[in-house]
Motif scaffolding. Structure first.
Motif, PDB file in Angstrom:
ATOM      1  N   VAL A  66       3.686  -6.608   2.408  1.00 12.74           N
ATOM      2  CA  VAL A  66       2.843  -7.136   1.336  1.00 12.74           C
ATOM      3  C   VAL A  66       1.365  -7.000   1.700  1.00 12.74           C
ATOM      4  O   VAL A  66       0.540  -6.605   0.865  1.00 12.74           O
ATOM      5  CB  VAL A  66       3.201  -8.604   1.040  1.00 12.74           C
ATOM      6  CG1 VAL A  66       2.212  -9.218   0.052  1.00 12.74           C
ATOM      7  CG2 VAL A  66       4.621  -8.703   0.476  1.00 12.74           C
ATOM      8  N   ALA A  67       1.014  -7.308   2.933  1.00 14.61           N
ATOM      9  CA  ALA A  67      -0.384  -7.214   3.360  1.00 14.61           C
ATOM     10  C   ALA A  67      -0.890  -5.772   3.287  1.00 14.61           C
ATOM     11  O   ALA A  67      -2.017  -5.516   2.828  1.00 14.61           O
ATOM     12  CB  ALA A  67      -0.545  -7.763   4.778  1.00 14.61           C
ATOM     13  N   LEU A  68      -0.081  -4.833   3.723  1.00 17.08           N
ATOM     14  CA  LEU A  68      -0.469  -3.421   3.667  1.00 17.08           C
ATOM     15  C   LEU A  68      -0.641  -2.962   2.222  1.00 17.08           C
ATOM     16  O   LEU A  68      -1.565  -2.210   1.901  1.00 17.08           O
ATOM     17  CB  LEU A  68       0.578  -2.560   4.376  1.00 17.08           C
ATOM     18  CG  LEU A  68       0.551  -2.616   5.908  1.00 17.08           C
ATOM     19  CD1 LEU A  68       1.843  -2.044   6.483  1.00 17.08           C
ATOM     20  CD2 LEU A  68      -0.660  -1.852   6.449  1.00 17.08           C
ATOM     21  N   ALA A  69       0.231  -3.428   1.348  1.00 19.31           N
ATOM     22  CA  ALA A  69       0.125  -3.068  -0.068  1.00 19.31           C
ATOM     23  C   ALA A  69      -1.174  -3.601  -0.659  1.00 19.31           C
ATOM     24  O   ALA A  69      -1.872  -2.895  -1.403  1.00 19.31           O
ATOM     25  CB  ALA A  69       1.332  -3.605  -0.841  1.00 19.31           C
ATOM     26  N   VAL A  70      -1.510  -4.850  -0.328  1.00 21.54           N
ATOM     27  CA  VAL A  70      -2.770  -5.430  -0.817  1.00 21.54           C
ATOM     28  C   VAL A  70      -3.961  -4.639  -0.278  1.00 21.54           C
ATOM     29  O   VAL A  70      -4.888  -4.285  -1.011  1.00 21.54           O
ATOM     30  CB  VAL A  70      -2.874  -6.916  -0.411  1.00 21.54           C
ATOM     31  CG1 VAL A  70      -4.263  -7.458  -0.734  1.00 21.54           C
ATOM     32  CG2 VAL A  70      -1.804  -7.740  -1.116  1.00 21.54           C
ATOM     33  N   ALA A  71      -3.929  -4.341   1.002  1.00 19.69           N
ATOM     34  CA  ALA A  71      -5.051  -3.650   1.640  1.00 19.69           C
ATOM     35  C   ALA A  71      -5.223  -2.228   1.117  1.00 19.69           C
ATOM     36  O   ALA A  71      -6.349  -1.722   1.032  1.00 19.69           O
ATOM     37  CB  ALA A  71      -4.854  -3.632   3.151  1.00 19.69           C
TER      38      ALA A  71
END
Length: 207
Positions: A66-71
């Motif tokens: 999820v964090a990578l997708a947001v970033a």
């Protein structure tokens, strides 16, 4: 789906997609780590951690995904699947489940179940409808009960709609295409109703 090609699993795809999307956005590993630090995802806030993900040396968990997708400004699904949506190119979901890219995308976006199949019975239609409602909560669910829907089907009220839907799918259109067209028809109907009201109001004012 039978294929003689070597296909990669989800972990390998995520690693490859992170690198490809980072490079597409012209970000360095340090840049991506900085973005992850900004959204307070500390496990990947150092460039070496990002490099390990891209090289496949660090398995990505749900929090990382999820964090990578947001970033990277993409959906988590875009990291999990290939960028293409071919009807013939395979994608591996598990070692025993390999499907075309397009089917995988329809599945992860809640459009259609796996495996892809034509509904053979009323129960199949209900199951597909339940799948869509469960996996697309942002779409307004139908107010019809199962019994009410069955009554409409048995009365033939939806026969033309089903024939049109089947013809659209045979022509290569997706469930989303069909839904968008129905939404467009509703917009046209709303505009026609508004126009009729305006004409009626004008006639009354002139009279």
């Amino acid at each position: 789906m039978e294929t003689g090609e070597q296909v990669t699993g989800p972990s390998e795809r995520v690693a490859r997609n992170v690198r490809e999307l980072r490079e597409l956005r012209r970000l360095t590993v340090r840049d991506l780590a900085a973005r992850l630090r900004e959204i307070d995802h500390q496990p990947l806030s150092h460039p070496s951690a990002v490099s390990k993900v891209e090289n496949g040396d660090r398995r990505v968990n749900a929090d990382d995904l999820v964090a990578l997708a947001v970033a990277l400004d993409v959906s988590p699904n875009r990291l999990l699947l290939d960028g293409g949506a071919s009807e013939s190119e395979p994608v591996q979901l598990t070692p025993a489940v390999v499907v075309p890219q397009a089917d995988a995308w329809r599945w992860v976006t809640g459009e259609q179940q796996l495996p892809q199949r034509e509904p053979k019975s009323f129960e199949d239609l209900v199951a597909e409808g339940d799948f869509i409602r469960t996996n697309r909560p942002h779409d307004p669910p139908s107010a019809l009960t199962t019994n009410q829907l069955r009554e409409h089907i048995e009365a033939g009220h939806l026969a033309a709609l089903r024939e049109g839907y089947t013809a659209a799918r045979d022509a290569g259109l997706t469930h989303s295409d069909a839904r968008d067209y129905l939404d467009l028809l509703r917009t046209f109907d709303d505009l026609a109703t508004w126009g009729e009201r305006q004409r009626t109001r004008t006639e009354r004012e002139d009279g």
